[in-house]
Each structure stands twice: as structure tokens, then as C-alpha cells.
Motif scaffolding. Structure first.
Motif, PDB file in Angstrom:
ATOM      1  N   MET A 238      10.023  -8.669   2.774  1.00 39.03           N
ATOM      2  CA  MET A 238       9.422  -7.899   3.865  1.00 39.03           C
ATOM      3  C   MET A 238       9.178  -8.793   5.057  1.00 39.03           C
ATOM      4  SD  MET A 238       5.760  -6.064   3.841  1.00 39.03           S
ATOM      5  CE  MET A 238       5.103  -5.295   5.314  1.00 39.03           C
TER       6      MET A 238
ATOM      7  N   THR B 103       7.660  -9.641   8.883  1.00 44.00           N
ATOM      8  CA  THR B 103       6.470  -9.285   9.646  1.00 44.00           C
ATOM      9  C   THR B 103       6.808  -9.429  11.120  1.00 44.00           C
ATOM     10  OG1 THR B 103       5.548 -11.478   9.923  1.00 44.00           O
ATOM     11  CG2 THR B 103       5.144 -10.399   7.822  1.00 44.00           C
TER      12      THR B 103
ATOM     13  N   ALA C  19       7.850 -16.179   1.753  1.00 41.40           N
ATOM     14  CA  ALA C  19       7.611 -16.161   0.308  1.00 41.40           C
ATOM     15  C   ALA C  19       8.581 -15.228  -0.400  1.00 41.40           C
ATOM     16  CB  ALA C  19       6.178 -15.750   0.033  1.00 41.40           C
TER      17      ALA C  19
ATOM     18  N   PRO D  64      -9.814 -12.989  -9.729  1.00 42.68           N
ATOM     19  CA  PRO D  64     -11.211 -13.109 -10.137  1.00 42.68           C
ATOM     20  C   PRO D  64     -11.587 -12.134 -11.239  1.00 42.68           C
ATOM     21  CG  PRO D  64     -11.067 -11.685  -8.249  1.00 42.68           C
ATOM     22  CD  PRO D  64      -9.646 -11.976  -8.675  1.00 42.68           C
TER      23      PRO D  64
ATOM     24  N   LYS E 185      -4.062  -8.966 -17.920  1.00 43.61           N
ATOM     25  CA  LYS E 185      -3.698  -8.217 -16.721  1.00 43.61           C
ATOM     26  C   LYS E 185      -3.479  -9.173 -15.544  1.00 43.61           C
ATOM     27  CE  LYS E 185      -5.144  -4.392 -13.803  1.00 43.61           C
ATOM     28  NZ  LYS E 185      -6.284  -4.042 -12.958  1.00 43.61           N
TER      29      LYS E 185
ATOM     30  N   ASP F 288       4.341 -11.406 -12.462  1.00 43.84           N
ATOM     31  CA  ASP F 288       5.130 -10.368 -11.790  1.00 43.84           C
ATOM     32  C   ASP F 288       5.343 -10.689 -10.313  1.00 43.84           C
ATOM     33  OD1 ASP F 288       5.511  -8.838 -14.007  1.00 43.84           O
ATOM     34  OD2 ASP F 288       3.937  -7.379 -13.559  1.00 43.84           O
ATOM     35  N   ARG F 289       4.364 -11.354  -9.730  1.00 46.34           N
ATOM     36  CA  ARG F 289       4.469 -11.682  -8.304  1.00 46.34           C
ATOM     37  C   ARG F 289       5.173 -13.011  -8.088  1.00 46.34           C
ATOM     38  NH1 ARG F 289       0.885  -8.420  -9.636  1.00 46.34           N
ATOM     39  NH2 ARG F 289       0.439  -6.579  -8.378  1.00 46.34           N
TER      40      ARG F 289
ATOM     41  N   PRO G  40       3.504  -1.573 -15.098  1.00 51.06           N
ATOM     42  CA  PRO G  40       4.190  -1.443 -13.813  1.00 51.06           C
ATOM     43  C   PRO G  40       4.646  -2.818 -13.343  1.00 51.06           C
ATOM     44  CG  PRO G  40       2.019  -0.381 -13.768  1.00 51.06           C
ATOM     45  CD  PRO G  40       2.108  -1.156 -15.042  1.00 51.06           C
ATOM     46  N   ASN G  41       5.882  -2.922 -12.955  1.00 55.61           N
ATOM     47  CA  ASN G  41       6.415  -4.214 -12.512  1.00 55.61           C
ATOM     48  C   ASN G  41       6.244  -4.358 -11.013  1.00 55.61           C
ATOM     49  OD1 ASN G  41       8.793  -5.825 -11.281  1.00 55.61           O
ATOM     50  ND2 ASN G  41       8.511  -6.589 -13.358  1.00 55.61           N
ATOM     51  N   ALA G  42       5.401  -5.324 -10.633  1.00 52.66           N
ATOM     52  CA  ALA G  42       5.060  -5.482  -9.219  1.00 52.66           C
ATOM     53  C   ALA G  42       6.294  -5.779  -8.385  1.00 52.66           C
ATOM     54  CB  ALA G  42       4.037  -6.590  -9.064  1.00 52.66           C
TER      55      ALA G  42
ATOM     56  N   ARG H  72       8.277  -2.661  -7.946  1.00 54.99           N
ATOM     57  CA  ARG H  72       7.580  -1.755  -7.057  1.00 54.99           C
ATOM     58  C   ARG H  72       7.651  -2.248  -5.624  1.00 54.99           C
ATOM     59  NH1 ARG H  72       2.071  -0.981 -10.237  1.00 54.99           N
ATOM     60  NH2 ARG H  72       2.285  -3.210 -10.009  1.00 54.99           N
TER      61      ARG H  72
ATOM     62  N   THR I 191       3.224  -2.627  -4.395  1.00 55.78           N
ATOM     63  CA  THR I 191       3.085  -3.706  -5.368  1.00 55.78           C
ATOM     64  C   THR I 191       1.771  -3.588  -6.136  1.00 55.78           C
ATOM     65  OG1 THR I 191       2.034  -5.143  -3.742  1.00 55.78           O
ATOM     66  CG2 THR I 191       4.433  -5.325  -3.978  1.00 55.78           C
ATOM     67  N   TYR I 192       0.940  -2.616  -5.753  1.00 59.69           N
ATOM     68  CA  TYR I 192      -0.372  -2.440  -6.391  1.00 59.69           C
ATOM     69  C   TYR I 192      -1.194  -3.728  -6.366  1.00 59.69           C
ATOM     70  CZ  TYR I 192       1.031   2.201  -7.623  1.00 59.69           C
ATOM     71  OH  TYR I 192       1.414   3.507  -7.529  1.00 59.69           O
ATOM     72  N   THR I 193      -1.025  -4.448  -5.282  1.00 58.67           N
ATOM     73  CA  THR I 193      -1.803  -5.661  -5.082  1.00 58.67           C
ATOM     74  C   THR I 193      -2.628  -5.531  -3.818  1.00 58.67           C
ATOM     75  OG1 THR I 193       0.136  -6.835  -5.865  1.00 58.67           O
ATOM     76  CG2 THR I 193      -1.671  -8.165  -5.022  1.00 58.67           C
TER      77      THR I 193
ATOM     78  N   ASP J 175      -4.669   0.850 -10.962  1.00 59.31           N
ATOM     79  CA  ASP J 175      -3.774  -0.230 -11.362  1.00 59.31           C
ATOM     80  C   ASP J 175      -3.749  -1.357 -10.342  1.00 59.31           C
ATOM     81  OD1 ASP J 175      -2.954   0.338 -13.835  1.00 59.31           O
ATOM     82  OD2 ASP J 175      -1.189   1.482 -13.248  1.00 59.31           O
ATOM     83  N   TYR J 176      -4.591  -1.250  -9.328  1.00 62.87           N
ATOM     84  CA  TYR J 176      -4.572  -2.282  -8.302  1.00 62.87           C
ATOM     85  C   TYR J 176      -5.146  -3.591  -8.829  1.00 62.87           C
ATOM     86  CZ  TYR J 176      -3.125   0.987  -4.758  1.00 62.87           C
ATOM     87  OH  TYR J 176      -2.404   1.884  -4.031  1.00 62.87           O
ATOM     88  N   GLN J 177      -4.471  -4.652  -8.482  1.00 65.96           N
ATOM     89  CA  GLN J 177      -4.914  -5.992  -8.829  1.00 65.96           C
ATOM     90  C   GLN J 177      -5.399  -6.669  -7.550  1.00 65.96           C
ATOM     91  OE1 GLN J 177      -5.014  -7.773 -11.827  1.00 65.96           O
ATOM     92  NE2 GLN J 177      -6.049  -9.266 -10.545  1.00 65.96           N
ATOM     93  N   VAL J 178      -6.614  -7.211  -7.613  1.00 64.51           N
ATOM     94  CA  VAL J 178      -7.147  -7.924  -6.459  1.00 64.51           C
ATOM     95  C   VAL J 178      -6.769  -9.394  -6.557  1.00 64.51           C
ATOM     96  CG1 VAL J 178      -9.281  -8.781  -5.409  1.00 64.51           C
ATOM     97  CG2 VAL J 178      -9.073  -6.370  -6.032  1.00 64.51           C
TER      98      VAL J 178
ATOM     99  N   ILE K  93       0.908 -10.906   3.478  1.00 59.62           N
ATOM    100  CA  ILE K  93       1.936  -9.991   3.987  1.00 59.62           C
ATOM    101  C   ILE K  93       3.297 -10.355   3.395  1.00 59.62           C
ATOM    102  CG2 ILE K  93       3.216  -9.312   6.061  1.00 59.62           C
ATOM    103  CD1 ILE K  93       0.520  -9.588   7.587  1.00 59.62           C
TER     104      ILE K  93
ATOM    105  N   ARG L 230       3.897 -11.615   0.631  1.00 61.02           N
ATOM    106  CA  ARG L 230       3.945 -11.240  -0.779  1.00 61.02           C
ATOM    107  C   ARG L 230       3.860  -9.731  -0.966  1.00 61.02           C
ATOM    108  NH1 ARG L 230       2.583 -15.935   0.305  1.00 61.02           N
ATOM    109  NH2 ARG L 230       3.283 -17.695  -0.976  1.00 61.02           N
ATOM    110  N   SER L 231       4.083  -9.002   0.116  1.00 59.87           N
ATOM    111  CA  SER L 231       4.184  -7.536   0.072  1.00 59.87           C
ATOM    112  C   SER L 231       2.961  -6.856  -0.526  1.00 59.87           C
ATOM    113  CB  SER L 231       5.417  -7.104  -0.733  1.00 59.87           C
ATOM    114  OG  SER L 231       6.565  -7.701  -0.205  1.00 59.87           O
ATOM    115  N   MET L 232       1.792  -7.381  -0.235  1.00 58.67           N
ATOM    116  CA  MET L 232       0.598  -6.718  -0.753  1.00 58.67           C
ATOM    117  C   MET L 232       0.456  -5.346  -0.095  1.00 58.67           C
ATOM    118  SD  MET L 232      -2.086  -9.784  -1.373  1.00 58.67           S
ATOM    119  CE  MET L 232      -1.588 -11.206  -2.381  1.00 58.67           C
TER     120      MET L 232
END
Lengths: 347, 347
Positions: A1, A3, A58, A104, A114, A121-122, B56-58, B61, B67-69, B97-100, B120, B122-124
Motif C-alpha cells: 500500500m 501512501t 515495509a 500488549p 493470538k 501473519d504480519r 483470519p490471515n492478516a 486480508r 488486516t484487522y490490525t 478480531d482486531y489486534q492492537v 500505514i 503495514r496496512s493497518m
């Protein structure tokens, strides 16, 4: 992606190499802060990067196998000790292009799975897992997938590097100090543990074992008294309430971590007792909280900054060479005596 | 990138939908915790996910745009207030399913740019920026690229949602409380600020302005006394040293944040003065540190948990509908009086 801040044609590592008149390998080495780069080479590449406005992408690097991202899994953001480790880690990475992202709030094996899966996955380049409670099998599995350093957990693995403190010796430092002051009724607050892997490898279990061994060595086997709660402020509070309710109250409490000692001091204040006049308290980790003058907590220093720096160094090493044998770094703790420990009250 | 834990054929959202006998849209809705999903539907989909071991594979996705991130940028991991915000945030996201992932240690505009760009790249799916000091232009730019919520910064933007506390009113709560106790020599420790955007929008600047306005409203314009350091323990320590060295010492210090108050208490203890007998201290944020009984700090509660929950809610909303108008949430602070504030010494 892409920017919007990126230039219309993206600057690549090839552009940087040409501009700096070095090889792309040299640029790559500088980007990952590899050994064997001269300061002069580094300056030259960094200047080219700055002049061209090169920003490693990245996503694109992910395709080639490097994202310059390091995932750090933290069990509890409230524990000030983890901030020390993190400082050591980020200081060591400051001159590299690596970006640290924290996962965290891991308070169980499911949560840890998880977070580690999310990081894999990232396509993160490496993981640093701080005091993970996952099974050895899970850790070995993660480490087989991505370069991994485990911090604050004992035991040898062939799959990952580890950095830990000699928790057994650290616990003895506290017991011996309290005995020297004249205490015999020395209680301990531990993090409750039943899992076999964790009992063998987690710092909390090793500290509890070290406490018991040191008590026996001092001829105080009969005085061993453990409140089993958790390594949190709440755990220290509840554990101390239990200990204060004993028919004969301990005259000293060895809390397994500074954050546990914080809860202990809270419960002692609530009970209207004075520290150290009525009861002594010692912690473990020597955090900024321990050094805070209104508290001035006796604590074991396990050099969190150094632990973090070691973890970062080992991880960069392993990213560069995934085949090298796993390393274990064990640091020696020291005791910092402050105002919360004193001779027991004369009864 | 695939991981070894995945089954040989990856389970997809289509498999989940078939297994649960619902549409893929329904599965997608459950995955992102969208509105309009019945509890029954959610249970059904979650059960199918569990039974099939769907993960789900980030990366995959990411290709499709999700990416659910969620990236959270934190200025300082040592400030306990940010842990409160983070708790509110992760609690709100717990059923999704969101990961912080946290980007820590941002202590300047360059560092903030590095972290936001990294997120950005990392496509969050969305960013939550806590107390960012970047220019408005940078924030608007980030928000134009990815759904963004800004926490702890005032000012209206059309590009991002924001959640802030009424810092102006909060500062007045402290001043009025201290005046009621009989203080007139009330000093303030602020975070030094020179940038125009930050002076207009940062909580620290608004609190300093609120302090001055409240002092004037109380007829104490001549007593306004500000030590300008930083919102950190070190800043509180240094600021208090300055204030204690004044020809006439203040009888009360309003520290702009609890972590600043921590430094203030440290310096006061070092100077051999007592709190509150010799000098009163109040903080801002009402963190766990303020509630800690041995300290028991008077502080302004700005409901960090609620701030975090609001930020998460707004971000999920915006991820679902990027076109909706930007929202500003402003929360009202309350004062929690504890032991560190009392009438001034009779001289």
C-alpha cells in the motif's frame, strides 16, 4: 500500500546505493545495522537516505522477506519493569531502521497465541517475547517460524535465544538481607503457578523456589510462608491481606516483583501499619517506582535496560544468521537496600 | 506468509459461512463486530470459527484491504494514564478480531512520523493516536490515508475523529479546590510548549491556560507562577526544585499530570518537606498511582477507560463508513480529593 507522502516514483535501495556510490549489499547492511559496517560507510549511506528521502516500504520488503518490524509481546503494560526492558531494547535499535510494535495485554495462553500469530501473519522480521507463559512446544514452534528471543524465562531451547536474570540467586539476596536485619518470620508473595513448564522456567516460580531454599539454608524452614496470588498490584494487595491475617504476623514480606510490593504497601497502609517500623517490605526489579523517594523500596536490581539491550542484540544477530546455535544470556542480580527494610519491631 | 500452524488447506471465510449456514457477509460482519448482528448469529459464526479452527490471515486480508490490525501510537509507556486508555480500548475490542499493536516511545515529530508511516506501510485498518504532537497538516494527512482517531488533543478536524477531556475546566477544578482550602500561592508545572498548533490543541497547553484563567477569576493574577518543564517524572522533579527555590515558596503545586506529581513528591521528599503539612500537591489523570494509599494523591479524573472505549468505538465506526462526518467527543472531568491537599501551613 502506497501512501500519499511517497514521491511519484518510489526511491529504492538501488537509488540509495547509486547516490552513495556503494553496493546495495552495503546499503542493506546499514539498514539492518549489521556488524562490519564502518562508521564512514554508515554516514555515507545515511546521508544518501536523507538526501533522497528514501523510506523503506515495509509492504514491498515483506515480499522480499524483510519488513524491518520487530514485534514485542508484553504481558502487562502497567508493570514498570517492562518499561525498563523496552527502553534497553529501543535504545539498542535506535540507529537501525527497525520499528518496534508492541502486542500488549497478554494474560493467558490463548491471548499469547493470538498475539504471536498476529505478528507472524504480519511478516514481522523477529519477535521478542517478554515473560511468555505459553507451552515450550508453542514457543519452539513460534521460533521455528520466525527469529525469536525469549526474555524472562529460563530453560534451554535450541530454537530461540533467551535472556534471563538469576532469579534463584536474587531471591536469596533478599532473604539473607532480611535475616541479617534480624527477621525470622519472612513471608513471600508469589505468582500462583500450576503448569509444569511454567514451574520449571518462569522467573516467579524460580524466585519462590529460591526463597524456600534460602530460608532452609538459614535454618528457617519452619518459617516458610507463602501467599500465592499474582504478579500485579492487586495480587500484592490481596496476598498481604492474607499475610496480615495470620495468627502470628510476618515481620517482613518479600514481594516477588516491585508491582507486587506496591500492592503490599497499599494493604499495609490500609491496615494502619507502618513500613518499616511494623513490617519490612522488599521487592524485585528495582524499577523507577522503587527509587521513588516517598516509597524508597528495597529491591533486587536485575538490570532491565541491559536485558532489553541484550535481547535486541541477539535478535538482530539471529535475523542475520538463522542457523547459528541458540544463545542463553543469564545476568546476575544485585540488591539495592532502601528505606522499606529495617530490623523487626522488638516485641 | 503462511505459518506452520495453519492446516494444509487454509480454512476460508467461505468455509465458515457454509459451516454456519449463513452468508459470507454475515461472517464478515461478525469478524469486524459490525452493528446489526444478532447475538444468535454471532454465536453461530463464532462456533463455526472455533470448530473449523479458522484463523483470519492478516496478509491475505491485507490484499483485500483489511488486516484487522489497529495501530495505537503512545507517547510514553511509563505514563500510567495511557494504560487506562489502553484498557478501555482493548476492552471494547475484546469481542472483535482486531489486534492492537502499539507504537511506543514517540518523543518528537520525527519519531511520530516514523511510527505513523510504519503503521500505514503495514496496512493497518485504522490508527489511534494518543496525544500526538505532530502538525495539524501531518495529522490531516495521516487521516486522509487511513481511518484515524486522535485522543487527547483539541481542535476540530474534518479528517479525523477526536476524543478529549475538558482540560480547561479540569484545571479550574484544581485551582478552586486549593483556594477553598485557603491557598493563594498556587504554582503550576506545565509541559513546555512553543509550537502554535500544540499551544492551541494540546491538553498540557489548555491546562496551563485553564490554570491562569482560574487564578485570575479567583483574584490571584499576581500569584500565577509556572515552572515550565515536561510531562514526565523528571519534569515534575525539576519543576518542583525550581519552585522550592523561589524566594517565597508556593504552598500548593498543581502538577499537570499524575506522573508530573510523582516527580514533585520525589523532589519534596528530597527537600525534607512534608505533604500536605508543608506543601499541597495535586495531579491530573487520577491514575492507579493517585489511588495508591501510601501516596493518595488529589487528582482530576478524566475517565481514561471511557476515553479509550470511545476512541475504539469511533474508529470501528469510521472503518465501516469512511464518509461520515468527523465526530468530536469531549468528556467532563471531575476532581477526586485525597490526602495530598490540605490547608496551607499557618505562618
Amino acid at each position: 500500500m502506497d501512501t500519499p507522502v511517497a514521491p511519484s516514483r518510489r526511491i529504492t535501495i538501488v537509488d540509495v546505493a547509486q547516490h552513495a556510490q556503494v553496493s546495495t549489499t552495503a546499503v542493506s547492511k546499514v539498514l539492518r545495522n549489521a556488524y562490519g559496517v564502518s562508521p564512514k560507510m554508515r554516514d555515507r549511506v545515511r546521508q544518501a537516505i536523507a538526501e533522497l528521502g528514501y523510506r523503506p516500504n515495509a509492504g514491498a520488503r515483506g515480499m522480499r522477506g524483510q519488513t524491518y518490524t520487530i514485534g514485542v509481546m508484553l504481558p502487562n503494560i502497567r508493570n514498570p519493569f517492562f518499561a525498563e526492558i523496552l527502553d534497553g531494547l529501543t535504545d539498542h535499535l535506535a540507529d537501525t531502521d527497525y520499528q518496534v510494535l508492541l502486542g500488549p495485554g497478554c494474560n493467558g495462553r490463548d491471548a499469547e497465541a493470538k498475539v504471536t500469530h498476529a505478528m507472524i501473519d504480519r511478516s514481522m522480521d523477529g519477535l521478542i517475547l517478554i515473560a511468555p507463559i505459553s507451552t515450550r512446544a508453542h514457543l519452539d514452534h513460534v521460533a521455528a517460524t520466525v527469529p525469536t528471543v525469549v526474555v524472562g524465562r529460563h530453560g534451554r531451547s535450541r530454537a530461540y535465544d533467551s535472556v534471563a536474570d538469576d532469579d534463584f540467586a536474587g531471591a536469596a539476596l533478599v532473604v539473607d538481607h532480611l535475616v541479617e536485619l534480624g527477621h525470622t518470620r519472612i513471608a513471600h508473595i508469589e505468582h500462583h503457578e500450576t503448569d509444569r513448564d511454567c514451574l520449571a522456567e518462569m522467573p516467579n516460580a524460580i524466585r519462590a523456589a529460591g526463597y524456600q531454599q534460602a530460608m532452609r539454608a538459614q535454618g528457617l524452614a519452619d518459617e516458610i510462608d507463602i501467599a500465592s496470588t499474582s504478579y500485579s498490584q492487586e495480587g500484592g494487595y490481596l496476598g498481604t491481606q492474607q499475610l496480615l491475617a495470620r495468627p502470628v504476623r510476618p515481620t517482613a514480606i518479600f514481594a516477588g516483583a516491585d508491582i507486587v510490593a506496591m500492592g503490599a504497601l497499599d494493604a499495609i497502609a490500609e491496615a494502619g501499619l507502618r513500613v518499616p517500623e511494623d513490617i519490612s517490605v522488599a521487592g524485585y526489579d528495582n524499577t523507577t517506582f522503587a527509587a521513588f523517594r516517598p516509597i524508597s523500596l528495597t529491591s533486587v536490581d536485575q538490570a532491565g535496560h541491559q536485558i532489553g539491550a541484550n535481547a535486541a542484540r541477539l535478535l538482530l544477530d539471529r535475523i542475520a544468521d538463522r542457523q547459528r546455535p541458540a544463545a542463553q544470556v543469564k545476568l546476575s542480580p544485585t540488591l539495592v537496600t532502601r528505606r522499606t527494610t529495617a530490623p523487626p519491631p522488638t516485641s
